[in-house]
Design a protein around this motif. Structure first.
Motif, PDB file in Angstrom:
ATOM      1  N   MET A 141       0.915  -1.619   0.448  1.00  0.00           N
ATOM      2  CA  MET A 141       0.199  -0.124  -0.203  1.00  0.00           C
ATOM      3  C   MET A 141       0.430   1.253  -0.145  1.00  0.00           C
ATOM      4  SD  MET A 141      -3.465   0.774   2.716  1.00  0.00           S
ATOM      5  CE  MET A 141      -3.156   2.379   2.985  1.00  0.00           C
ATOM      6  N   ASN A 142       0.435   2.203  -0.814  1.00  0.00           N
ATOM      7  CA  ASN A 142       1.673   3.531  -0.536  1.00  0.00           C
ATOM      8  C   ASN A 142       1.470   4.148   0.953  1.00  0.00           C
ATOM      9  OD1 ASN A 142       1.468   2.669  -3.396  1.00  0.00           O
ATOM     10  ND2 ASN A 142       0.613   4.358  -4.153  1.00  0.00           N
ATOM     11  N   PHE A 143       0.464   3.961   1.341  1.00  0.00           N
ATOM     12  CA  PHE A 143       0.651   4.832   2.748  1.00  0.00           C
ATOM     13  C   PHE A 143       2.242   3.732   3.126  1.00  0.00           C
ATOM     14  CE2 PHE A 143       1.153   4.249   7.166  1.00  0.00           C
ATOM     15  CZ  PHE A 143       0.718   4.947   7.744  1.00  0.00           C
ATOM     16  N   PHE A 144       2.763   3.249   3.539  1.00  0.00           N
ATOM     17  CA  PHE A 144       3.956   2.477   3.987  1.00  0.00           C
ATOM     18  C   PHE A 144       5.216   2.869   3.131  1.00  0.00           C
ATOM     19  CE2 PHE A 144       0.504  -0.012   5.864  1.00  0.00           C
ATOM     20  CZ  PHE A 144       1.074  -0.387   7.013  1.00  0.00           C
ATOM     21  N   ILE A 145       4.693   2.554   1.841  1.00  0.00           N
ATOM     22  CA  ILE A 145       5.631   3.754   0.838  1.00  0.00           C
ATOM     23  C   ILE A 145       6.286   5.135   0.875  1.00  0.00           C
ATOM     24  CG2 ILE A 145       6.767   3.862  -1.790  1.00  0.00           C
ATOM     25  CD1 ILE A 145       4.632   1.847  -2.520  1.00  0.00           C
ATOM     26  N   VAL A 146       4.753   5.769   0.699  1.00  0.00           N
ATOM     27  CA  VAL A 146       5.485   7.324   2.042  1.00  0.00           C
ATOM     28  C   VAL A 146       5.948   7.223   3.696  1.00  0.00           C
ATOM     29  CG1 VAL A 146       4.570   9.587   1.494  1.00  0.00           C
ATOM     30  CG2 VAL A 146       2.993   8.067   0.658  1.00  0.00           C
ATOM     31  N   LEU A 147       5.031   6.339   4.028  1.00  0.00           N
ATOM     32  CA  LEU A 147       6.093   6.533   5.882  1.00  0.00           C
ATOM     33  C   LEU A 147       7.376   5.974   5.151  1.00  0.00           C
ATOM     34  CD1 LEU A 147       5.942   6.611   8.637  1.00  0.00           C
ATOM     35  CD2 LEU A 147       5.108   3.584   8.586  1.00  0.00           C
ATOM     36  N   ARG A 148       7.642   4.360   4.630  1.00  0.00           N
ATOM     37  CA  ARG A 148       9.458   5.386   5.182  1.00  0.00           C
ATOM     38  C   ARG A 148      10.089   5.652   4.013  1.00  0.00           C
ATOM     39  NH1 ARG A 148      12.270   3.931   0.282  1.00  0.00           N
ATOM     40  NH2 ARG A 148      14.432   2.750  -0.248  1.00  0.00           N
ATOM     41  N   LYS A 149       9.631   6.294   3.029  1.00  0.00           N
ATOM     42  CA  LYS A 149      10.265   7.826   2.082  1.00  0.00           C
ATOM     43  C   LYS A 149      10.179   8.963   3.582  1.00  0.00           C
ATOM     44  CE  LYS A 149       9.321  12.050   1.166  1.00  0.00           C
ATOM     45  NZ  LYS A 149       8.458  13.176   1.586  1.00  0.00           N
ATOM     46  N   GLU A 150       9.651   9.454   4.038  1.00  0.00           N
ATOM     47  CA  GLU A 150       9.407  10.253   5.372  1.00  0.00           C
ATOM     48  C   GLU A 150      10.603   9.385   6.668  1.00  0.00           C
ATOM     49  OE1 GLU A 150       7.762  13.034   5.888  1.00  0.00           O
ATOM     50  OE2 GLU A 150       6.803  12.949   4.578  1.00  0.00           O
ATOM     51  N   LEU A 151      10.555   8.176   7.083  1.00  0.00           N
ATOM     52  CA  LEU A 151      11.168   7.578   8.335  1.00  0.00           C
ATOM     53  C   LEU A 151      12.948   8.466   7.860  1.00  0.00           C
ATOM     54  CD1 LEU A 151       9.872   5.170   9.580  1.00  0.00           C
ATOM     55  CD2 LEU A 151       9.832   6.853  10.929  1.00  0.00           C
ATOM     56  N   MET A 152      12.870   7.899   6.474  1.00  0.00           N
ATOM     57  CA  MET A 152      14.249   8.600   5.356  1.00  0.00           C
ATOM     58  C   MET A 152      14.363  10.161   5.676  1.00  0.00           C
ATOM     59  SD  MET A 152      15.069   6.250   2.170  1.00  0.00           S
ATOM     60  CE  MET A 152      16.097   7.357   1.035  1.00  0.00           C
ATOM     61  N   GLU A 153      13.588  10.674   5.632  1.00  0.00           N
ATOM     62  CA  GLU A 153      13.675  12.347   5.529  1.00  0.00           C
ATOM     63  C   GLU A 153      14.116  12.500   6.995  1.00  0.00           C
ATOM     64  OE1 GLU A 153      10.487  14.539   3.600  1.00  0.00           O
ATOM     65  OE2 GLU A 153      11.789  16.442   3.989  1.00  0.00           O
ATOM     66  N   GLN A 154      13.792  11.872   8.478  1.00  0.00           N
ATOM     67  CA  GLN A 154      13.650  12.173   9.915  1.00  0.00           C
ATOM     68  C   GLN A 154      15.015  12.148   9.958  1.00  0.00           C
ATOM     69  OE1 GLN A 154      11.581  12.431  12.537  1.00  0.00           O
ATOM     70  NE2 GLN A 154       9.656  12.833  10.898  1.00  0.00           N
ATOM     71  N   TRP A 155      16.014  11.026   9.139  1.00  0.00           N
ATOM     72  CA  TRP A 155      16.787  10.728   9.813  1.00  0.00           C
ATOM     73  C   TRP A 155      18.154  11.122   8.791  1.00  0.00           C
ATOM     74  CZ3 TRP A 155      20.176   7.994  12.114  1.00  0.00           C
ATOM     75  CH2 TRP A 155      21.579   7.538  12.027  1.00  0.00           C
TER      76      TRP A 155
END
Lengths: 253, 67, 309
Positions: free
Chosen positions: A1-15
């Motif tokens: 689901m695309n929510f988890f794809i963006v969540l992955r991107k957001e977490l990468m961004e936080q890091w």
């Protein structure tokens, strides 16, 4: 689901943008120094030269209560400040820069876009507070005595819900306006408003601020439950995110 | 209270100092690799190194500017 | 492929689109021309779902825009005028992320990332932070990002306007190569670029379509053939221009110091008589040229007419 794809991107961004590092470091440091401060403060006061002998005797010996109070006070203040600083740009900056428009022309719903922002911040705060709690628990054990782990866990859970309210509120502010600065101003206003209403005598018991008091009581074995405040807080999170979605859905980017 | 009493607490501060150093180094590395900052670079370097603990955080929150 | 009917978009009292009609057939490279502020970007933003029309209908590949934006985003690629990216990402990560959103498998993503970076000549920059990229690099990366899912329709908003001549040529070559893969709708206010790559041209001014036609046909029906001369001295240029003005095959004569530009009705006769007369009247010529009618002439002619109406 695309929510988890963006969540992955957001977490990468936080890091990558070091946001995770900042939140983690601030909370960990307060987790460590809160019990230490509680232990040392009375001694520091006593070490002031020319302290009248009678007054020095009045300064109480530090207790477990002081450690917990220090911890909650520091983390409440700085946690809320971090919630504001780290969330204020979440949507506004993407609108300002044009990245939101760029991403949303690909298959990604605006609901998933917003929810991933909240989820990523929630993950970061949960992780950071866990580290802070472990640090505080360990130092309290060394300096005072063991805190009951289950009620200390409950205290941290309640604080986390409190932080989530402020994150959701700031994301809403960030959605309403177009620039990061405006979002910061609006979010600060919201913060003052929530704190202000929370300090009113009767209504205050229903506000997120009460969660922190309840948590302290729990950790010290003097539980004074504030269930309404918990329900109201959860309701506020859902409401803020819901309004943000309704607004964002209609926005032209 | 004699100074010796405080000394026993110094080991407790070691983790705090380590976290502080990590933050400082992360901020300095970020500053060196960045092309643009809000305000002069040398000033940020001073803030990061000299303003204890919150210097790096101020930099992360306010100093970075992305092209 | 793209069908727009009576599209209106108002921003307060500003009518960005004022009843735009447009048809883009599948497999064409469509040049969307118009002066700045004519409504090109607004039309493209409506086609991508970023903006909503005040009134009117628009469909892409048979899908109604207002009804379902998500189906559309799988079939349409969009390059905004100023593509924006996350500065902390690298091009490889960006293309991988977009590939995930489009549901590509891991193998497809790595292949697509490699191929696209090669296509836009960024293979060596694939692992660098986007934060430090130049305008031209962003533009090329934006094109790659718009192509991740092999869209049927590609919408390009002023894809080359901000680039230097070399960068411009690179992007236009890329667009030309895409002709076989998808339908391209490209907006521009620079005519030379549209002239180079577009098979069909639509000219828009003040939110309305003025004319829409295959490029060749537009040239034939609007541009008259022309010749340009440069004489050695201004006096003889003036003398000759006066004589040319009264010839029946001449439509218009324009004189600028030593340069004479003449548009003609009868190209065959003009070819015969022009040089002969120059010899007969002893006009010392430095340059003689049959000028290709340009889209610019037509554009000015048409937008002029529109504004004087």
């Amino acid at each position: 689901m695309n929510f988890f794809i963006v969540l992955r991107k957001e977490l990468m961004e936080q890091w990558r943008t070091k946001r995770l590092l900042v939140i983690l470091a601030v909370m960990a440091i307060f987790g460590l120094i809160s019990p230490l401060l509680a232990k040392l403060t009375p001694d520091l006061l006593k070490s002031i030269p020319d302290m009248p002998a009678g007054l020095a005797d009045l300064i109480p010996e530090p207790t477990l209560t002081d450690a917990v109070l220090q911890y909650v006070k520091n983390l409440e203040q700085f946690g809320i400040l971090l919630a504001l600083l780290m969330s204020m740009g979440s949507v506004a900056q993407e609108k300002e820069r044009g990245t939101a428009a760029m991403m949303l022309t690909h298959p990604l719903s605006r609901a998933a876009f917003l929810l991933a922002k909240f989820a990523a911040l929630a993950v970061t705060f949960t992780l950071s507070l866990t580290v802070a709690a472990l640090a505080c628990w360990y130092y309290t054990l060394l300096l005072f005595e063991a805190l009951p782990w289950d009620s200390f866990l409950a205290l941290n859970g309640l604080m986390l819900v409190g932080f989530f309210v402020y994150i959701a509120a700031t994301i809403l502010c960030s959605t309403l306006v177009r620039s990061q600065g405006a979002a910061a101003g609006l979010a600060f206003g919201a913060l003052v408003l929530i704190a202000g209403i929370g300090s009113l005598p009767r209504i205050g018991t229903y506000f997120p601020g009460q969660l922190f008091n309840w948590g302290v009581g729990l950790a010290l074995g003097a539980a004074d439950p504030a269930w309404p405040a918990l329900w109201v807080s959860l309701g506020l999170i859902v409401t803020f995110l819901g309004i943000a979605w309704l607004v964002f859905r209609r926005q032209e980017l | 209270m004699p100074f010796a009493d405080f000394q026993q607490y110094i080991p407790f501060l070691i983790p705090v100092v380590i976290i502080q150093l990590i933050l400082m180094i992360a901020a300095l590395v970020d500053l060196l690799r960045r092309e643009k900052t809000r305000g002069p670079k040398w000033l940020w370097a001073l803030i990061i190194v000299l303003v204890n603990y919150i210097g790096p955080i101020i930099y992360f929150v306010a100093g970075r500017q992305d092209a | 492929m793209i069908q727009i009917t009576a599209l209106h978009k108002y921003y307060g009292s500003v009518h960005a689109l004022d009843g735009l009609d447009m048809t883009v057939e599948a497999g064409t490279v469509y040049g969307f021309l118009g002066p700045n502020g004519a409504g090109k970007t607004t039309a493209l933003r409506i086609l991508t779902g970023l903006a909503r029309p005040t009134a009117g209908r628009a469909s892409v590949a048979g899908v109604d825009l207002v009804a379902d934006g998500r189906v559309l985003s799988r079939r349409v690629g969009y390059l905004p005028e100023e593509p924006a990216f996350y500065p902390w990402m690298t091009p490889s990560e960006l293309l991988d992320h977009l590939g995930r959103l489009h549901g590509l498998s891991s193998a497809e993503r790595s292949r697509q990332t490699r191929e696209l970076l090669d296509l836009v000549h960024m293979a060596e920059a694939g692992k660098r932070r986007i934060g430090g990229f130049s305008r031209g690099m962003r533009q090329r990366l934006g094109l790659a990002a718009a192509l991740v899912h092999n869209p049927e329709v590609l919408l390009l908003d002023e894809p080359v306007s901000a680039l230097d001549p070399l960068g411009r040529k690179e992007i236009l070559d890329l667009i030309e190569d895409l002709r076989d893969q998808c339908t391209v709708l490209m907006s521009s206010h620079i005519l030379a670029d549209v002239e180079r790559v577009c098979g069909v041209v639509g000219i828009i001014a003040r939110g309305r379509m003025i004319i829409q036609s295959p490029r060749e046909k537009l040239m034939e029906s609007y541009a008259r053939p022309a010749f340009e001369f440069e004489t050695v001295d201004a006096a003889s240029a003036l003398r000759w221009a006066d004589w040319l003005k009264v010839q029946p095959w001449a439509a218009a004569v324009r004189l600028e110091k030593v340069v004479v530009r003449i548009t003609v009705n009868d190209i065959a006769r003009a070819r015969q008589e022009l040089l002969a007369s120059a010899v007969a009247q002893e006009i010392p010529l430095r340059r003689f040229e049959e000028v290709r009618p340009s889209l610019e002439d037509i554009f000015l002619q048409l937008t002029d007419r529109e504004t004087t109406l």
